[in-house]
Scaffold this active site. Structure first.
Site, PDB file in Angstrom:
ATOM      1  N   ASP A  41       0.811  -1.215   0.000  1.00 34.48           N
ATOM      2  CA  ASP A  41       0.000   0.000   0.000  1.00 34.48           C
ATOM      3  C   ASP A  41       0.841   1.259   0.000  1.00 34.48           C
ATOM      4  O   ASP A  41       2.011   1.240   0.340  1.00 34.48           O
ATOM      5  CB  ASP A  41      -0.822   0.029   1.294  1.00 34.48           C
ATOM      6  CG  ASP A  41      -2.185  -0.567   1.102  1.00 34.48           C
ATOM      7  OD1 ASP A  41      -2.477  -1.018  -0.012  1.00 34.48           O
ATOM      8  OD2 ASP A  41      -2.946  -0.578   2.078  1.00 34.48           O
ATOM      9  N   LYS A  63      -3.220   3.394  -2.961  1.00 32.98           N
ATOM     10  CA  LYS A  63      -4.420   4.201  -2.795  1.00 32.98           C
ATOM     11  C   LYS A  63      -3.882   5.525  -2.339  1.00 32.98           C
ATOM     12  O   LYS A  63      -3.399   5.643  -1.233  1.00 32.98           O
ATOM     13  CB  LYS A  63      -5.286   3.640  -1.670  1.00 32.98           C
ATOM     14  CG  LYS A  63      -5.932   2.329  -1.995  1.00 32.98           C
ATOM     15  CD  LYS A  63      -6.769   1.945  -0.812  1.00 32.98           C
ATOM     16  CE  LYS A  63      -7.321   0.553  -0.966  1.00 32.98           C
ATOM     17  NZ  LYS A  63      -8.060   0.135   0.220  1.00 32.98           N
ATOM     18  N   MET A 178      -8.163   9.530   9.310  1.00 38.23           N
ATOM     19  CA  MET A 178      -8.739  10.065   8.069  1.00 38.23           C
ATOM     20  C   MET A 178      -9.645  11.262   8.338  1.00 38.23           C
ATOM     21  O   MET A 178     -10.664  11.427   7.669  1.00 38.23           O
ATOM     22  CB  MET A 178      -9.549   8.974   7.334  1.00 38.23           C
ATOM     23  CG  MET A 178      -8.737   7.755   6.985  1.00 38.23           C
ATOM     24  SD  MET A 178      -9.742   6.363   6.452  1.00 38.23           S
ATOM     25  CE  MET A 178     -10.381   5.739   7.997  1.00 38.23           C
TER      26      MET A 178
HETATM   27  N1  SAH Z   1      -4.594   0.538   8.864  1.00 36.43           N
HETATM   28  C1  SAH Z   1      -4.023   1.829   9.118  1.00 36.43           C
HETATM   29  C2  SAH Z   1      -4.996   2.949   8.898  1.00 36.43           C
HETATM   30  C3  SAH Z   1      -5.383   3.139   7.477  1.00 36.43           C
HETATM   31  S1  SAH Z   1      -6.517   4.442   7.273  1.00 36.43           S
HETATM   32  C4  SAH Z   1      -3.479   1.855  10.545  1.00 36.43           C
HETATM   33  O1  SAH Z   1      -3.721   0.927  11.319  1.00 36.43           O
HETATM   34  O2  SAH Z   1      -2.794   2.799  10.890  1.00 36.43           O
HETATM   35  C5  SAH Z   1      -5.467   5.748   6.768  1.00 36.43           C
HETATM   36  C6  SAH Z   1      -5.341   6.780   7.866  1.00 36.43           C
HETATM   37  O3  SAH Z   1      -4.436   6.333   8.842  1.00 36.43           O
HETATM   38  C7  SAH Z   1      -4.783   8.114   7.426  1.00 36.43           C
HETATM   39  O4  SAH Z   1      -5.777   8.910   6.846  1.00 36.43           O
HETATM   40  C8  SAH Z   1      -4.318   8.676   8.717  1.00 36.43           C
HETATM   41  O5  SAH Z   1      -5.383   9.163   9.481  1.00 36.43           O
HETATM   42  C9  SAH Z   1      -3.813   7.427   9.421  1.00 36.43           C
HETATM   43  N2  SAH Z   1      -2.365   7.257   9.264  1.00 36.43           N
HETATM   44  C10 SAH Z   1      -1.717   6.246   8.671  1.00 36.43           C
HETATM   45  N3  SAH Z   1      -0.375   6.384   8.793  1.00 36.43           N
HETATM   46  C11 SAH Z   1      -0.192   7.523   9.493  1.00 36.43           C
HETATM   47  C12 SAH Z   1       0.954   8.196   9.979  1.00 36.43           C
HETATM   48  N4  SAH Z   1       2.186   7.743   9.748  1.00 36.43           N
HETATM   49  N5  SAH Z   1       0.781   9.322  10.695  1.00 36.43           N
HETATM   50  C13 SAH Z   1      -0.445   9.794  10.936  1.00 36.43           C
HETATM   51  N6  SAH Z   1      -1.561   9.203  10.506  1.00 36.43           N
HETATM   52  C14 SAH Z   1      -1.450   8.075   9.797  1.00 36.43           C
END
Ligand code: SAH
Length: 512
Positions: A41, A63, A178
């Site tokens: 991803d 994505k 998000m």
């Molecule tokens: N499965 C992922 C989440 C995916 S949804 C998890 O467990 O983290 C995608 C959202 O995750 C982004 O819009 C943001 O809100 C958050 N996100 C993912 N990586 C991030 C990071 N390094 N720092 C801050 N927010 C993050």
């Protein structure tokens, strides 16, 4: 661990963690290493792909910011299809696969097709970002609960699936994923449903990465602040009194090189150790190898010398590459280190010494100073006249050692053990970073790194690209090359090691 043997169609749904590649689990790494196919991803760190087998098929399931390059059903289908071809598939997802990652849907597709799978959890963004922002999500003095909530509900929902009343008052800490687009709405909803407008809020963007950004405020003003600062996704929004602790507990983004872009120009096989040192101080390192190390056109000369090792009194190494090519040939010819017999060994530089130690050899002579002149001086002291030395060298090595030792009356054989060449091109990522002024310091660890970078981008353009960028050079010879090309040297350590160079870089930026 309950892992399946290879070559049976199988899917590992792996949480890649929030960004810092070190936050991948050991099991995740093992699964990546055994996979035939890796489907990754946007949010999964590219460096994790280096754990893959060289022949693994890498597929980007990207994505980007909601613009789905591939629809979810296509990803599900691909997982099933590859597994049914008896492939071991690693599905690498940002954070944790089961936290807003649609991992559940992918699993359902696998179950429907009777494809066996395992879930390897990962550090989810809320946990990672909070930790690296210095915000404990729970703390006995502030809150006993935490909730993870989506800030982006499935489009088409008319009524919010979130019970705002319960959320506002029910959970001490609330983390929204998000939520950047809906930030104003989220803050307003919490206030309307009873949360105090003065409740502290932190936005953490690219948490755990060198480019992490944190913006703090209150429910009342955070949306306006974010708009003003142009604060963008991907970020988590942390709401709750625990956010106050950041002032005291901040550790990651307060390190001396945090936010500094540093270019490492040395050969890729050597860059890693240097990058690690710089990253330890919080730097954002970009590797841009200006040297590729390749074998000589022929090993005949070196092989001949190795076969006659018994006739030599000294073996001289001035680089770790020299050591590794020498031993590679030694082994290829069917010998091992016993072939060195009574031959004594001299090594220039601590890394060369370490490379020898890795071969089980303790150098007899480690001249002080980190260049060839030190070797000649040392042999002059020892009085080497009449002795024979083998010096496996780089094709571009200066002739200080062969010449200096010959003047002392020694016989020197200096076969080429490896060549250093300019790579075909410069990394696009590094060039973009230079052009966009995201590099604050460029490091040169040998004269060739300077001349090669100039050759790769053009001399004039190099001077232009490095305007306002601090130049760090490992030692006087490299610095002289910089100056010849019209570059100003800002940092030069008293000892030519990457450790002292790192310390000087830290010193330089700390004093500004
Ligand atoms: N499965 C992922 C989440 C995916 S949804 C998890 O467990 O983290 C995608 C959202 O995750 C982004 O819009 C943001 O809100 C958050 N996100 C993912 N990586 C991030 C990071 N390094 N720092 C801050 N927010 C993050």
């Amino acid at each position: 661990m309950t892992m399946k043997p290879e070559k049976i169609g199988y899917v590992y749904l792996i949480g890649a963690g929030p960004g810092d590649p070190g936050l991948l689990t050991l099991k995740g790494r093992e699964c990546i290493a055994r996979a035939d196919v890796i489907l990754y991803d946007y949010l999964a760190h590219k460096r994790l792909l280096s754990f893959a087998r060289p022949d693994a098929e890498l597929i980007y399931a990207g994505k980007v910011g909601g613009a789905h390059n591939r629809e979810q059903w296509q990803i599900n289908e691909m997982l099933v299809e590859k597994a049914l071809q008896d492939k071991v598939v690693a599905r690498l997802k940002g954070g944790d696969p089961f936290i807003f990652g649609r991992g559940g849907e992918e699993c359902e597709a696998l179950v429907a097709a009777s494809v066996p799978f395992e879930i390897v959890p990962g550090v989810t963004a809320a946990i990672g970002a909070a930790a690296y922002a210095g915000i404990p999500l729970t703390h006995r003095d502030f809150t006993t609960s935490v909730a993870f909530v989506t800030g982006h509900e499935s489009s088409g929902k008319e009524v919010s699936g979130i019970d705002w009343q319960q959320l506002s008052l029910g959970s001490g800490t609330v983390v929204f994923y998000m939520g950047m687009k809906n930030l104003a709405q989220i803050a307003a909803n919490l206030i309307v449903h009873g949360r105090a407008p003065q409740t502290p809020v932190a936005l953490v963007r690219w948490g755990t990465r060198p480019e992490q950004e944190v913006l703090t405020g209150t429910l009342a003003d955070i949306a306006e602040k974010a708009l003003k600062e142009g604060f963008k996704a991907p970020a988590v929004t942390i709401v709750g009194d625990v956010v106050r602790l950041r002032d005291k507990l901040r550790w990651f983004d307060s390190r001396p090189l945090f936010g500094k872009g540093i270019l490492v120009t040395r050969a890729s096989d050597q860059a890693g150790a240097f990058s690690c040192l710089l990253e330890g101080y919080g730097a954002h390192v970009l590797e841009c190898p200006t040297i590729a190390v390749i074998p000589p056109e022929s090993f005949d000369e070196l092989d001949e010398a190795i076969s006659a090792l018994a006739g030599y009194d000294w073996l001289i190494f001035t680089s770790a590459n020299g050591v590794s090519f020498f031993f590679e040939r030694l082994h290829a010819l069917g010998f091992d280190s016993r072939a060195l017999g009574p031959c004594r060994v001299a090594a220039v530089g601590s890394k060369t010494g370490e490379a020898l130690a890795a071969q089980g050899i303790r150098p007899d002579l480690l001249p002080s100073g980190y260049h060839a002149e030190g070797v000649v001086r040392k042999f002059a002291e020892l009085g080497g006249a009449g002795q024979k030395a083998l010096y496996p060298k780089a094709d571009r090595a200066r002739d200080v050692i062969p010449k200096g030792l010959a003047e002392l009356g020694m016989e020197v054989v200096a076969p080429i053990a490896y060549r250093t060449v300019i790579p075909d091109c410069i990394s696009r990522e590094a060039l973009d970073a230079l052009e966009e002024h995201r590099i604050h310091c460029v490091t040169f660890t040998s004269s060739s790194t300077v001349t090669n970078l100039a050759a790769l981008v053009g001399e004039n353009r190099l001077i232009h690209l490095l305007e306002g960028v601090a130049v760090a050079s490992i030692g006087p010879i490299t610095s002289a090359t910089c100056r010849e090309l019209g570059l100003r040297v800002d940092i030069e350590p008293h000892r030519a090691t990457i450790e002292t160079l790192t310390e000087e870089v830290v010193q330089y930026f700390s004093s500004r």
